[in-house]
Design an enzyme around this catalytic site. Structure first.
Site, PDB file in Angstrom:
ATOM      1  N   THR A  28     -33.246 -45.316  32.052  1.00 60.36           N
ATOM      2  CA  THR A  28     -34.778 -45.126  32.585  1.00 60.36           C
ATOM      3  C   THR A  28     -35.653 -44.975  31.379  1.00 60.36           C
ATOM      4  OG1 THR A  28     -33.757 -44.024  34.427  1.00 60.36           O
ATOM      5  CG2 THR A  28     -36.085 -43.359  33.604  1.00 60.36           C
ATOM      6  N   SER A  30     -39.309 -46.846  29.126  1.00 60.65           N
ATOM      7  CA  SER A  30     -39.904 -48.049  28.604  1.00 60.65           C
ATOM      8  C   SER A  30     -38.763 -48.921  28.111  1.00 60.65           C
ATOM      9  CB  SER A  30     -41.109 -47.812  27.604  1.00 60.65           C
ATOM     10  OG  SER A  30     -40.620 -47.099  26.529  1.00 60.65           O
ATOM     11  N   ASP A  84     -29.116 -47.598  27.672  1.00 59.33           N
ATOM     12  CA  ASP A  84     -30.407 -46.695  27.920  1.00 59.33           C
ATOM     13  C   ASP A  84     -31.084 -46.437  26.550  1.00 59.33           C
ATOM     14  OD1 ASP A  84     -31.928 -44.930  29.277  1.00 59.33           O
ATOM     15  OD2 ASP A  84     -30.476 -43.624  29.645  1.00 59.33           O
ATOM     16  N   GLY A  85     -32.347 -45.921  26.679  1.00 58.34           N
ATOM     17  CA  GLY A  85     -32.947 -45.520  25.543  1.00 58.34           C
ATOM     18  C   GLY A  85     -32.767 -44.062  25.119  1.00 58.34           C
ATOM     19  N   GLU A 106     -29.064 -39.618  34.054  1.00 60.66           N
ATOM     20  CA  GLU A 106     -28.606 -40.298  32.794  1.00 60.66           C
ATOM     21  C   GLU A 106     -27.442 -39.753  32.334  1.00 60.66           C
ATOM     22  OE1 GLU A 106     -32.748 -41.862  30.903  1.00 60.66           O
ATOM     23  OE2 GLU A 106     -32.245 -39.795  30.574  1.00 60.66           O
TER      24      GLU A 106
END
Length: 225
Positions: A28, A30, A84-85, A106
């Site tokens: 999730t 940007s 993922d970030g 997450e």
């Protein structure tokens, strides 16, 4: 290279870790959005058949809009790789996540994954965690009591609020309290302490979970644990 281009290049590099038939966790935020978009293009170009699990409603909506097959995490028995970030990570590949209000989902997805890859821009690298406030997800009932407890722990808590000064809600309808851990020397001890406090659902310390960090840029940097 600007930040967005770094994110895009890291996301594109992460697609190389995906193969036909995999079960893939989609993060999730940007940077994760860039990966979802890049993965969608690869699926269509290679005619892949993938099963994906998402970490938020927003990621699910984006993935489905791009034609990616998404199922519930309870419909799979494992996840091959999650991309993922991360909001901040240290040399040991421990990280802080939750800036996108999805830390609970997450972490559930990360713990179910055989491999976790974080895709980042250069600003996310840190010698010591704490430059980014640590998100803590709590239930609404008794939230002020818990806020007071976190204050007594010298964590300088603050409720996360939106532009209308209303408390931000997670997908599980919980609140987020952001705390300052810049002075904390033992993050593993803090993680255990936070989990022991009744009312805290989850915290954003992702410790010993990441296997590979991909840092975007003109020259891609990869760090393995």
């Amino acid at each position: 290279m600007n930040i967005n281009l770094q994110k895009k290049s890291a996301a594109q590099a992460a697609v190389n870790y995906i193969d036909e038939g995999m079960i893939v966790g989609l993060g999730t935020g940007s940077t994760a959005n860039y990966f979802i978009e890049a993965l969608s293009k690869k699926i269509k170009a290679a005619n892949w058949h993938l099963t994906c699990v998402t970490t938020s409603t927003k990621s699910r909506q984006l993935a489905e809009s791009l034609g990616i097959h998404v199922v519930s995490i309870d419909d799979v028995n494992h996840i091959d790789v999650t991309v993922d970030g991360v909001d901040e990570f240290d040399p040991q590949l421990n990280g802080i996540k939750g800036g996108g209000v999805a830390l609970l989902f997450e972490k559930i997805v990360a713990l179910s994954s055989n491999k976790n890859i974080w895709i980042v821009d250069t600003s996310k690298k840190s010698d010591k965690l704490g430059s980014f406030l640590l998100p803590v997800e709590i239930i609404p009932f008794g939230s002020v009591q818990l806020f007071t407890k976190l204050s007594q722990m010298n964590l300088k808590p603050q409720f996360r609020v939106d532009n209308q000064n209303q408390k931000v809600l997670t997908d599980s309808k919980n609140y987020i309290i952001d705390v300052d851990i810049s002075h904390v020397s033992d993050i593993h001890k803090l993680a255990d302490t936070l989990k022991s406090l009744t009312g805290i659902v989850e915290h954003g310390l992702f410790l010993d979970l990441c296997h590979t960090v991909i840092i975007g840029g003109e020259h891609i940097e990869k760090i393995d644990r």
